[in-house]
Enzyme design. Sequence first.
Site, PDB file in Angstrom:
ATOM      1  N   HIS A  43       3.779  -2.151   4.619  1.00  0.00           N
ATOM      2  CA  HIS A  43       3.238  -1.329   3.533  1.00  0.00           C
ATOM      3  C   HIS A  43       3.536   0.121   3.876  1.00  0.00           C
ATOM      4  O   HIS A  43       3.274   0.563   5.007  1.00  0.00           O
ATOM      5  CB  HIS A  43       1.732  -1.540   3.394  1.00  0.00           C
ATOM      6  CG  HIS A  43       1.164  -0.977   2.131  1.00  0.00           C
ATOM      7  ND1 HIS A  43       1.029   0.375   1.912  1.00  0.00           N
ATOM      8  CD2 HIS A  43       0.721  -1.584   0.997  1.00  0.00           C
ATOM      9  CE1 HIS A  43       0.510   0.574   0.711  1.00  0.00           C
ATOM     10  NE2 HIS A  43       0.321  -0.600   0.130  1.00  0.00           N
ATOM     11  N   GLU A  82      -1.392   1.381  -3.288  1.00  0.00           N
ATOM     12  CA  GLU A  82      -0.253   1.762  -4.108  1.00  0.00           C
ATOM     13  C   GLU A  82      -0.693   2.346  -5.447  1.00  0.00           C
ATOM     14  O   GLU A  82       0.060   3.069  -6.101  1.00  0.00           O
ATOM     15  CB  GLU A  82       0.605   0.518  -4.336  1.00  0.00           C
ATOM     16  CG  GLU A  82       2.028   0.767  -4.731  1.00  0.00           C
ATOM     17  CD  GLU A  82       2.843  -0.512  -4.591  1.00  0.00           C
ATOM     18  OE1 GLU A  82       3.594  -0.817  -5.536  1.00  0.00           O
ATOM     19  OE2 GLU A  82       2.728  -1.192  -3.558  1.00  0.00           O
ATOM     20  N   ARG A  84      -0.214   6.081  -5.942  1.00  0.00           N
ATOM     21  CA  ARG A  84       1.105   6.466  -6.455  1.00  0.00           C
ATOM     22  C   ARG A  84       1.250   6.067  -7.926  1.00  0.00           C
ATOM     23  O   ARG A  84       1.801   6.821  -8.735  1.00  0.00           O
ATOM     24  CB  ARG A  84       2.203   5.807  -5.621  1.00  0.00           C
ATOM     25  CG  ARG A  84       2.419   6.468  -4.268  1.00  0.00           C
ATOM     26  CD  ARG A  84       3.399   5.694  -3.404  1.00  0.00           C
ATOM     27  NE  ARG A  84       2.764   4.544  -2.769  1.00  0.00           N
ATOM     28  CZ  ARG A  84       3.377   3.399  -2.507  1.00  0.00           C
ATOM     29  NH1 ARG A  84       4.635   3.219  -2.863  1.00  0.00           N
ATOM     30  NH2 ARG A  84       2.736   2.418  -1.903  1.00  0.00           N
ATOM     31  N   ARG A 119       8.152  -1.851  -1.824  1.00  0.00           N
ATOM     32  CA  ARG A 119       7.537  -1.409  -0.577  1.00  0.00           C
ATOM     33  C   ARG A 119       8.532  -1.299   0.573  1.00  0.00           C
ATOM     34  O   ARG A 119       8.421  -0.398   1.412  1.00  0.00           O
ATOM     35  CB  ARG A 119       6.397  -2.368  -0.212  1.00  0.00           C
ATOM     36  CG  ARG A 119       5.197  -2.222  -1.125  1.00  0.00           C
ATOM     37  CD  ARG A 119       4.150  -3.276  -0.861  1.00  0.00           C
ATOM     38  NE  ARG A 119       2.941  -3.002  -1.644  1.00  0.00           N
ATOM     39  CZ  ARG A 119       1.873  -3.781  -1.654  1.00  0.00           C
ATOM     40  NH1 ARG A 119       1.864  -4.894  -0.924  1.00  0.00           N
ATOM     41  NH2 ARG A 119       0.822  -3.472  -2.374  1.00  0.00           N
ATOM     42  N   HIS A 168       2.174  -5.524   6.933  1.00  0.00           N
ATOM     43  CA  HIS A 168       1.177  -5.760   5.897  1.00  0.00           C
ATOM     44  C   HIS A 168       1.097  -7.211   5.438  1.00  0.00           C
ATOM     45  O   HIS A 168       0.002  -7.738   5.273  1.00  0.00           O
ATOM     46  CB  HIS A 168       1.484  -4.866   4.697  1.00  0.00           C
ATOM     47  CG  HIS A 168       0.481  -4.953   3.592  1.00  0.00           C
ATOM     48  ND1 HIS A 168      -0.871  -4.768   3.798  1.00  0.00           N
ATOM     49  CD2 HIS A 168       0.626  -5.221   2.257  1.00  0.00           C
ATOM     50  CE1 HIS A 168      -1.518  -4.902   2.649  1.00  0.00           C
ATOM     51  NE2 HIS A 168      -0.641  -5.184   1.703  1.00  0.00           N
ATOM     52  N   HIS A 169       2.230  -7.867   5.243  1.00  0.00           N
ATOM     53  CA  HIS A 169       2.206  -9.214   4.666  1.00  0.00           C
ATOM     54  C   HIS A 169       3.339 -10.034   5.254  1.00  0.00           C
ATOM     55  O   HIS A 169       4.488  -9.580   5.293  1.00  0.00           O
ATOM     56  CB  HIS A 169       2.371  -9.135   3.146  1.00  0.00           C
ATOM     57  CG  HIS A 169       2.057 -10.406   2.425  1.00  0.00           C
ATOM     58  ND1 HIS A 169       0.839 -10.649   1.839  1.00  0.00           N
ATOM     59  CD2 HIS A 169       2.804 -11.513   2.184  1.00  0.00           C
ATOM     60  CE1 HIS A 169       0.835 -11.842   1.264  1.00  0.00           C
ATOM     61  NE2 HIS A 169       2.032 -12.386   1.461  1.00  0.00           N
ATOM     62  N   ARG A 171       7.403  -8.538  -1.181  1.00  0.00           N
ATOM     63  CA  ARG A 171       6.324  -8.861  -2.117  1.00  0.00           C
ATOM     64  C   ARG A 171       5.957  -7.631  -2.935  1.00  0.00           C
ATOM     65  O   ARG A 171       5.753  -6.545  -2.386  1.00  0.00           O
ATOM     66  CB  ARG A 171       5.079  -9.347  -1.353  1.00  0.00           C
ATOM     67  CG  ARG A 171       3.922  -9.671  -2.286  1.00  0.00           C
ATOM     68  CD  ARG A 171       2.728 -10.196  -1.514  1.00  0.00           C
ATOM     69  NE  ARG A 171       2.137  -9.206  -0.629  1.00  0.00           N
ATOM     70  CZ  ARG A 171       1.337  -8.215  -1.015  1.00  0.00           C
ATOM     71  NH1 ARG A 171       1.045  -8.046  -2.298  1.00  0.00           N
ATOM     72  NH2 ARG A 171       0.829  -7.380  -0.137  1.00  0.00           N
TER      73      ARG A 171
END
Length: 576
Positions: free
Chosen positions: A368, A381, A384, A405, A509-510, A549
């Site tokens: 991220h 996010e 933004r 991302r 992050h993921h 993602r």
Amino acid sequence: MKLTRVFSLLVLVCLIFGAAGCKKKVGALADGDFTGDGEGRNGEITVSVTIEEGKVVDAKIVSEHETPEIAKPANEEIIRKFIQTGTTDGIDVVSGATLTSNGILEALDAALDASAGKMKTLVPYEDTECDIVIIGAGGAGLVAATEAASNGASVIVLEKMGIVGGNSNFSTGGINASYTKEQERLGIKDSTDVFFEDTMKGGYFLNDPSLVRTLVEKSSAIVEWLQSDLIGADLSDVGMFGGATNKRIHRPQGGGAIGTHLVPRLHNAARKQGADIRLRNKAVDILSDNGKPCGVRVSSSTGEYTIRAKAVIIATGGFGANADMVALYNPSLVGFDTTNHRGATGDAFKMVEKFDAALTQMPQIQTHPTVVPGTGIMITEAVRGNGAILVSRTGKRFVNEMETRDVVSAEILAQPGKTAFLVFDQSVRLSLKAIETYAQQGLLVSGETPKELAEKLNIPVSDFENTIQSYNQYVKAGKDDDFKRNPGSMERELSTSPFYAVECAPAIHHTMGGLKINSQAQVLNSGDVPIPALFAAGEVTGGIHGGNRLGGNAVADYCVFGKIAADSALDYIKNQ
């Protein structure tokens, strides 16, 4: 703003807005020093309480693992009020530090109980059986538990941590969905086909098309399910996120964080429907009957026991907090911080080896781009999406802020110092409730003018002022000549004092790879054949997000496939 704590047996995460606090009954207190433990955001919190002449005279945190920016205000305020009143009754959680606050309050109550001679005797769990056992009480596990239990199944949910929610607790954005009633109400034109194309493009077309098609076609219905009386979620605010053609991320009114809104509602719904949710109970193995999953072996504080089940749903989450696994599958990310909670360690992958379960796309690990360095605190996010820009130490923009991302992360790492400043004004702050949490955590740098803010950030004043002026002209024109930013995320000029900035850098992050599943959430073996009685949903699975993602798709993923996993398990049991 503060949220009021609601206590219930074994419920450590109670975040429902506006609920009234419950009384903590404490008997006669013995004099001395007493300790108590509670479960915070990052692990166990231990406190010491001093009792003299039957009254609280002192209290302190003995040990904790919380992020300093989050823990300090919660520690100071809660301990101060506790010493003043001698009870946790009426002490509110500190906004922006809900999990930490609940952990401290739980620990203080445990210390009071120790003084009052009310030490809880733990009764060992016995071997038992049920229709469906679910491993993990994160978002996917809670959705699956609610769906299965509401359809009459006996359900046991095992959670190794002391709180429910997992990474879902920290989700700040929302849930992506297309062709919804909320979009129609707001005049937003969208379709499942556009949602599908955005997701495939965002994942560099590495996604499994059948899984993505299921995700997008079920997305509208899952929003309605979440908004139904069963769950009671508010998803009436629809905004723009990176990689999206249209506004489709659904979130609470005012842009509040989705995690702290959704997790307690799913938890309450699952329990209300009769699911047995067992905290601090870790599944250590999946039982096998002639190669077919038939339950789990569990480790608890009182010993091991077994649960025989007709179906097993794996919802253990990803492995973003397991540095060794990250290094194994993607060495380029060695040394990166993570936004993940400490329980995201990939436990399930070893447990399924005996069933020849297939893994897919394990090296696909997302960072991220906007995480506060050294804290793990993610700046959503949505900041933004509501108008913020990114500038480097040169005072200039360097990227389309609404790119995917991975692209934004790479561009930040290419800047001086490998960090950037997320810049916005008061109008953006007022447009998004989530920003108030960052303010309360002391993360914002502010200035009455762009010049003052630039001086505080130690970046070139003239270049920064020119950047703001140019961006505002692009907003007026509805066209970003520098980086082609989507006009839908450029609805506000940055012109309202004060001005703000948060330094940020990418963090893990993921984990997008995981167990290979089909559109019925059945776990597949190495020959792409469904493994009987074994289902999976959420971040533990792979193939849905491909190489990247999109923000808002994680919540859609765990909700859509969590519900599908439960429905498929119910169908499997029915047909046996």
